[in-house]
Design a protein around this motif. Structure first.
Motif, PDB file in Angstrom:
ATOM      1  N   THR A   9       0.945  -1.237   0.001  1.00 14.08           N
ATOM      2  CA  THR A   9       0.214  -0.148  -0.026  1.00 14.08           C
ATOM      3  C   THR A   9       0.887   1.342   0.025  1.00 14.08           C
ATOM      4  OG1 THR A   9      -0.059  -0.033   2.326  1.00 14.08           O
ATOM      5  CG2 THR A   9      -1.866  -1.402   1.330  1.00 14.08           C
ATOM      6  N   GLU A  10       0.227   2.560   0.373  1.00 12.88           N
ATOM      7  CA  GLU A  10       1.147   3.647   0.043  1.00 12.88           C
ATOM      8  C   GLU A  10       1.969   3.762   1.224  1.00 12.88           C
ATOM      9  OE1 GLU A  10       0.254   8.612   0.257  1.00 12.88           O
ATOM     10  OE2 GLU A  10      -1.248   7.121  -0.395  1.00 12.88           O
ATOM     11  N   LEU A  33      11.237   0.228  -2.212  1.00  9.11           N
ATOM     12  CA  LEU A  33       9.852   0.133  -2.523  1.00  9.11           C
ATOM     13  C   LEU A  33       9.105   1.317  -2.183  1.00  9.11           C
ATOM     14  CD1 LEU A  33       8.941  -3.445  -0.766  1.00  9.11           C
ATOM     15  CD2 LEU A  33       8.795  -2.666  -3.174  1.00  9.11           C
ATOM     16  N   ARG A  34       9.282   1.936  -1.167  1.00  6.05           N
ATOM     17  CA  ARG A  34       8.642   3.408  -0.791  1.00  6.05           C
ATOM     18  C   ARG A  34       8.667   4.296  -2.046  1.00  6.05           C
ATOM     19  NH1 ARG A  34      11.904   6.415   2.935  1.00  6.05           N
ATOM     20  NH2 ARG A  34      12.700   6.769   0.984  1.00  6.05           N
ATOM     21  N   ASP A  35       9.821   4.412  -2.765  1.00  3.87           N
ATOM     22  CA  ASP A  35      10.161   5.082  -3.714  1.00  3.87           C
ATOM     23  C   ASP A  35       9.626   4.821  -5.178  1.00  3.87           C
ATOM     24  OD1 ASP A  35      11.275   6.920  -1.786  1.00  3.87           O
ATOM     25  OD2 ASP A  35      13.220   6.618  -2.561  1.00  3.87           O
ATOM     26  N   GLY A  36       9.298   3.354  -5.344  1.00  5.23           N
ATOM     27  CA  GLY A  36       8.976   3.010  -6.604  1.00  5.23           C
ATOM     28  C   GLY A  36       7.505   3.218  -6.982  1.00  5.23           C
ATOM     29  N   ALA A  37       7.317   3.453  -8.315  1.00  6.11           N
ATOM     30  CA  ALA A  37       5.866   3.470  -8.637  1.00  6.11           C
ATOM     31  C   ALA A  37       4.897   2.423  -8.236  1.00  6.11           C
ATOM     32  CB  ALA A  37       6.051   3.722 -10.203  1.00  6.11           C
ATOM     33  N   ALA A  38       3.604   2.778  -8.328  1.00  4.37           N
ATOM     34  CA  ALA A  38       2.423   1.840  -7.871  1.00  4.37           C
ATOM     35  C   ALA A  38       2.796   0.514  -8.793  1.00  4.37           C
ATOM     36  CB  ALA A  38       1.167   2.254  -8.023  1.00  4.37           C
ATOM     37  N   LYS A  42       3.491  -3.697  -7.467  1.00  6.17           N
ATOM     38  CA  LYS A  42       2.719  -4.720  -8.036  1.00  6.17           C
ATOM     39  C   LYS A  42       3.304  -5.706  -8.590  1.00  6.17           C
ATOM     40  CE  LYS A  42      -1.419  -1.933  -8.066  1.00  6.17           C
ATOM     41  NZ  LYS A  42      -2.703  -1.626  -8.915  1.00  6.17           N
ATOM     42  N   ASN A  43       4.702  -5.507  -9.148  1.00  6.31           N
ATOM     43  CA  ASN A  43       5.550  -6.315  -9.950  1.00  6.31           C
ATOM     44  C   ASN A  43       6.436  -7.372  -9.088  1.00  6.31           C
ATOM     45  OD1 ASN A  43       6.454  -8.134 -12.035  1.00  6.31           O
ATOM     46  ND2 ASN A  43       7.768  -6.338 -12.712  1.00  6.31           N
ATOM     47  N   TRP A  44       5.815  -8.430  -8.319  1.00  5.30           N
ATOM     48  CA  TRP A  44       6.609  -8.983  -7.500  1.00  5.30           C
ATOM     49  C   TRP A  44       6.502 -10.676  -7.761  1.00  5.30           C
ATOM     50  CZ3 TRP A  44       3.692 -12.619  -4.724  1.00  5.30           C
ATOM     51  CH2 TRP A  44       2.540 -12.393  -4.680  1.00  5.30           C
ATOM     52  N   GLY A  52      10.891 -15.628   0.188  1.00  4.71           N
ATOM     53  CA  GLY A  52      11.164 -14.302   0.169  1.00  4.71           C
ATOM     54  C   GLY A  52      10.439 -13.762  -0.917  1.00  4.71           C
ATOM     55  N   ILE A  53      10.663 -12.411  -1.165  1.00  3.67           N
ATOM     56  CA  ILE A  53       9.787 -11.818  -2.467  1.00  3.67           C
ATOM     57  C   ILE A  53      10.962 -10.669  -3.219  1.00  3.67           C
ATOM     58  CG2 ILE A  53       7.910 -10.359  -2.643  1.00  3.67           C
ATOM     59  CD1 ILE A  53       7.870 -10.915   0.656  1.00  3.67           C
ATOM     60  N   HIS A  54      10.574 -10.907  -4.337  1.00  2.00           N
ATOM     61  CA  HIS A  54      11.479 -10.147  -5.116  1.00  2.00           C
ATOM     62  C   HIS A  54      10.660  -9.273  -6.031  1.00  2.00           C
ATOM     63  CE1 HIS A  54      14.808  -9.170  -7.864  1.00  2.00           C
ATOM     64  NE2 HIS A  54      14.030  -9.258  -8.953  1.00  2.00           N
ATOM     65  N   TRP A  55      11.251  -7.973  -6.205  1.00  2.00           N
ATOM     66  CA  TRP A  55      10.634  -6.650  -7.075  1.00  2.00           C
ATOM     67  C   TRP A  55      11.631  -6.417  -8.010  1.00  2.00           C
ATOM     68  CZ3 TRP A  55       9.689  -7.304  -1.954  1.00  2.00           C
ATOM     69  CH2 TRP A  55       8.268  -7.067  -1.528  1.00  2.00           C
ATOM     70  N   PRO A  56      11.582  -7.012  -9.441  1.00  2.00           N
ATOM     71  CA  PRO A  56      12.591  -6.669 -10.276  1.00  2.00           C
ATOM     72  C   PRO A  56      12.782  -5.318 -10.641  1.00  2.00           C
ATOM     73  CG  PRO A  56      10.810  -8.006 -11.140  1.00  2.00           C
ATOM     74  CD  PRO A  56      10.696  -7.784  -9.866  1.00  2.00           C
ATOM     75  N   ASP A  57      11.494  -4.636 -10.788  1.00  2.00           N
ATOM     76  CA  ASP A  57      11.801  -3.398 -11.312  1.00  2.00           C
ATOM     77  C   ASP A  57      12.472  -2.365 -10.261  1.00  2.00           C
ATOM     78  OD1 ASP A  57      10.181  -4.131 -13.221  1.00  2.00           O
ATOM     79  OD2 ASP A  57       8.233  -3.423 -12.405  1.00  2.00           O
TER      80      ASP A  57
END
Length: 71
Positions: A9-10, A33-38, A42-44, A52-57
């Motif tokens: 969330t925000e 994550l905080r500074d990333g776009a919505a 969402k791309n995880w 674990g969780i990975h956010w490639p973007d």
């Protein structure tokens, strides 16, 4: 403990665990994550079968153990 679902969330990261518990942490702990776009948040994908969780973007990796221990 394994993650099955993730929601950003925000202001917070929310992770649903395999046993049904939900853990949350403030996004302030994860500046990328905080500074990333919505859309980037969402791309995880789960890694290590949910360890674990990975956010490639935004090049962020967070472990469930780290979340549970407040890291």
């Amino acid at each position: 403990m394994l993650a099955t679902e993730v929601r950003v969330t925000e202001h917070a990261l929310h992770v649903i665990l395999q046993d049904g518990r939900e853990i949350s942490a403030p996004l302030a702990w994860y500046p990328r994550l905080r500074d990333g776009a919505a859309a980037e948040r969402k791309n995880w994908r789960l890694i290590g079968h949910g360890e674990g969780i990975h956010w490639p973007d935004v090049d962020e990796d967070i472990s469930v153990i780290g979340l549970l221990s407040g890291r």
